[in-house]
Design a protein around this motif. Structure first.
Motif, short mmCIF file in Angstrom:
data_model
loop_
_atom_site.label_atom_id
_atom_site.label_comp_id
_atom_site.label_asym_id
_atom_site.label_seq_id
_atom_site.Cartn_x
_atom_site.Cartn_y
_atom_site.Cartn_z
N ILE A 142 -6.19 4.06 -4.43
CA ILE A 142 -5.01 4.85 -4.08
C ILE A 142 -4.76 4.79 -2.58
N GLY A 143 -5.83 4.91 -1.78
CA GLY A 143 -5.68 4.83 -0.33
C GLY A 143 -5.11 3.50 0.11
N MET A 144 -5.57 2.41 -0.52
CA MET A 144 -5.08 1.09 -0.17
C MET A 144 -3.64 0.90 -0.65
N LEU A 145 -3.30 1.53 -1.77
CA LEU A 145 -1.93 1.48 -2.26
C LEU A 145 -0.99 2.17 -1.28
N ILE A 146 -1.38 3.34 -0.80
CA ILE A 146 -0.56 4.05 0.19
C ILE A 146 -0.42 3.21 1.46
N THR A 147 -1.50 2.58 1.88
CA THR A 147 -1.46 1.72 3.07
C THR A 147 -0.47 0.59 2.89
N ASN A 148 -0.45 0.01 1.70
CA ASN A 148 0.44 -1.13 1.44
C ASN A 148 1.90 -0.72 1.26
N LEU A 149 2.17 0.58 1.25
CA LEU A 149 3.55 1.04 1.24
C LEU A 149 4.11 1.17 2.65
N PHE A 150 3.23 1.05 3.65
CA PHE A 150 3.68 1.05 5.04
C PHE A 150 4.27 -0.32 5.36
N PRO A 151 5.36 -0.37 6.11
CA PRO A 151 6.01 -1.66 6.45
C PRO A 151 5.31 -2.40 7.57
N LEU A 152 4.06 -2.78 7.32
CA LEU A 152 3.30 -3.58 8.28
C LEU A 152 3.44 -5.06 7.91
N LEU A 153 3.18 -5.93 8.88
CA LEU A 153 3.37 -7.37 8.64
C LEU A 153 2.49 -7.91 7.52
N THR A 154 1.32 -7.30 7.32
CA THR A 154 0.37 -7.85 6.35
C THR A 154 0.33 -7.07 5.04
#
Length: 205
Positions: A142-154
């Motif tokens: 879940i934490g990684m899912l939330i991180t991947n919702l951020f508009p970062l380049l990677t």
């Protein structure tokens, strides 16, 4: 102390597994695409070799162990195919969601656990480790899912955003540092870790 040590080790292995299963499906899709379009003029910057170790980011793993929130090491593709970019982003997000549902579902419906994760006094070490591993793994997903919702380049979100409008990549590039600082602040202040745990607790009942 014993419980904390088990939790740290469980979080380590949970983070490793989450990273691998997050990136591997995207690389497989990428490789299949390359095989079908090997004669095309589409430019790529990665070969898409499936190497599980490559997906493990040491810093991201450290965050997983400490905060139960982390990030994997992505393969850097830069495709002109908008549909493929969107697919890669969606698959990455769905992978994390499926991992969480399967893991938390196993805990709740298979092992009869709840969010308090109360273990029997006479439980064996292997059973105790399994429970902590599954719980940590689910929260990390879940934490990684939330991180991947951020508009970062990677992140997966960047793939989805750039698939609709390629010039969005330039905007993401300019704002990447600021977004990273915001994400880091939210992690250190335990906003994202607490949100991850709340989602886990709500699912577990």
């Amino acid at each position: 102390m014993r419980e904390q040590l088990i939790l740290l080790v469980a979080s380590f292995f949970g983070g490793v597994l989450c990273m691998i299963l997050h990136e591997a499906p995207k690389v497989i899709i990428y490789r299949n695409y390359i095989k079908k379009n090997i004669k095309s003029e589409i430019q790529v910057t990665a070969h898409g070799k499936v190497n599980p170790i490559h997906f493990i980011d040491p810093i991201g793993l450290l965050f997983c162990v400490i905060f139960r929130v982390g990030f994997s090491k992505p393969s850097y593709y830069r495709m002109k195919d908008k549909r493929l970019n969107r697919t890669l982003g969606i698959v990455g997000i769905m992978s994390l969601m499926i991992q969480f549902l399967l893991t938390a579902g196993t805990l709740r419906f298979g092992l009869g656990a709840n969010s308090k994760l109360i273990l029997p006094a006479n439980s064996s070490f292997s059973y105790e480790f399994l429970m902590y591993f599954l719980a940590s793994y689910a929260i990390i997903c879940i934490g990684m899912l939330i991180t991947n919702l951020f508009p970062l380049l990677t992140t997966d979100m960047s793939w989805i955003l750039t698939s609709s409008k390629p010039m969005t990549f330039v905007t993401l590039l300019k704002s990447d540092y600021l977004v990273k600082m915001v994400w880091l602040l939210l992690v250190v202040l335990r906003v994202i870790p607490q949100l991850s745990f709340n989602i886990f607790r709500a699912f577990m009942g």
